[in-house]
Design an enzyme around this catalytic site. Sequence first.
Site, PDB file in Angstrom:
ATOM      1  N   GLU A 118       0.824  -1.169  -0.231  1.00 45.31           N
ATOM      2  CA  GLU A 118      -0.058   0.292  -0.015  1.00 45.31           C
ATOM      3  C   GLU A 118       0.862   1.284   0.027  1.00 45.31           C
ATOM      4  OE1 GLU A 118      -3.054  -0.217   3.112  1.00 45.31           O
ATOM      5  OE2 GLU A 118      -3.909  -2.046   2.238  1.00 45.31           O
ATOM      6  N   HIS A 233      -9.060   9.823   2.531  1.00 44.80           N
ATOM      7  CA  HIS A 233      -8.763   8.959   1.691  1.00 44.80           C
ATOM      8  C   HIS A 233      -9.001   9.275   0.094  1.00 44.80           C
ATOM      9  CE1 HIS A 233      -8.297   4.884  -0.166  1.00 44.80           C
ATOM     10  NE2 HIS A 233      -7.904   4.561   1.064  1.00 44.80           N
ATOM     11  N   ARG A 278      -1.018   9.664   1.295  1.00 47.02           N
ATOM     12  CA  ARG A 278      -2.164   9.533   0.955  1.00 47.02           C
ATOM     13  C   ARG A 278      -2.772  11.386   0.906  1.00 47.02           C
ATOM     14  NH1 ARG A 278      -5.550   5.581   4.683  1.00 47.02           N
ATOM     15  NH2 ARG A 278      -5.283   3.562   3.475  1.00 47.02           N
ATOM     16  N   HIS A 337     -11.353  10.278   6.058  1.00 42.39           N
ATOM     17  CA  HIS A 337     -11.413   8.848   6.346  1.00 42.39           C
ATOM     18  C   HIS A 337     -11.003   8.359   7.614  1.00 42.39           C
ATOM     19  CE1 HIS A 337     -10.707   4.747   5.457  1.00 42.39           C
ATOM     20  NE2 HIS A 337      -9.426   4.594   5.654  1.00 42.39           N
ATOM     21  N   ARG A 372      -1.357   9.480   8.749  1.00 43.03           N
ATOM     22  CA  ARG A 372      -1.053   7.865   9.045  1.00 43.03           C
ATOM     23  C   ARG A 372      -0.435   7.327   7.784  1.00 43.03           C
ATOM     24  NH1 ARG A 372      -5.123   3.572   8.415  1.00 43.03           N
ATOM     25  NH2 ARG A 372      -6.236   5.004   7.233  1.00 43.03           N
TER      26      ARG A 372
END
Length: 513
Positions: A118, A233, A278, A337, A372
Amino acid sequence: MSLDVHDIAGAPVIIGSGIAGMMTALRLAPEPVVLLSNAQLGTGSCSELAQGGLAASLGRDDGPELHVGDTLAAGDGLCEETTVRRTVRAAPEAIKTLERFGVAFDRRADGALRLGLEAAHSQRRIVHAAGDATGRELVSALIAAVRRTPSITILENVEARRLIVEGGSIVAVVAAGHTGAVALPTRRAVLATGGIGGLFCYSTNPPGSWGHGLALAAWAGAELADLEFVQFHPTALDGPRRPMPLVSEAVRGEGAVLIDERGERFLAETPGGELAPRDVVARAVWRQLAAGRRVFLDARQCLGPRFGERFPAIADLCRKAGVDPATDPIPVRPAAHYHMGGVAVDATGRSSVEGLWACGEVARTGLHGANRLASNSLTELVVTASWVAESVAGASLTRRRHICSTFVPPRPDPSAIRAVVSAALGIIRHGETMHEAVTTLLPSAAHDSAGSGPALVALMIAIAALRREESRGAHCRSDFPSRDADARSSRLTLSSALQAAAALSCRAPVRST
């Protein structure tokens, strides 16, 4: 309202029944514990919606130092390195713990765990269950474990409304359900209430995830930290469904690319491309939308007809929206998110209020910093649940019988403030808009009403965001685009936030030229 309270012998009360709450309850067994769930167990939380997995350095080409480095880089200077190292080292054991509770993780043909990739991870280290249904599988296994554990008393459809504090310590939890209200006397309360996405119009979180635990903690006098850092997100399925279905980052990890309505890939020159952090990807998508274009995630070349096999839940969601991801690009947009901020806690999950702990997304442990790293959140809550349970179990137990006379506020409703929050605290922020939002939110935040809790949480986020006059991680200000070399974690209490809001409301916002 006078509440006749039954003595629960000082049992810890866990507020929230997602993965964090259930793991804490299970870790406390065989000590008696009360688990409050504001809906039927397994519904209404973010946990069962999680498509991503758990990050753990399990591969032969991986190791804790690589995982630590990726986490620190994503956190953009605000992670607490001691917490990062401690969490990362505990992550592999967390996977084994979940397996002991009945979670079946995806494995390769040779029996080894299947590891996914990811965004912003340097190695494949994401462990999934049932492909893209990790949250659902974890929740299902943990519910079964909780229900067969006799030391856990489950109160379903019961919502905590206030924490009662006497002499600086928790003494009771006031809760309300279909049959009325009750005060549960306890010296030990654990917040495990999830995040704040329900404050926004576009969110992958359920509408009820509006920061309930943050409001409870603030009213109790607890210190909150880093509230300004809200992660959006980049790829929620663009459509009318709420919460917005997530198109997992793992799809990009398999090679899917972001394109505009002309079919052009707009992240080709960005370092990391679709697997950049992100915040970088979310801002890139937002700029396309702001320019009047639509954005799509294109998995036709990398997965094509294999999409449904690799991501069955996402494929089903897409088909319900009239999209076949094997042959069609998937329309996406950013959505609120995850919240990096939360109740400020120490290494054991203790807040600044005696007898109050926090676990999961509602807690600010220092692991995530300003942004994060993908799939670190499930890892964090499983790991920290053990630390919180150990601390709670070791706390002094005082048995008391209380007759509490207290106000029971109405059930919270964030609907009236979503437009204000979305406009002021979205992906790109500006001081003038946030100043106006504070003035709008203050009257509701300062009075008891259905909208007071959500307004208070939004107000505190806005104050924290106004005070951070820089752009860092998930906090991006168009009026302060540079980074502050001396930036630190932010701290707020209810009293300091209301004082700051009152002072701002007396001043007109500074108009940009």
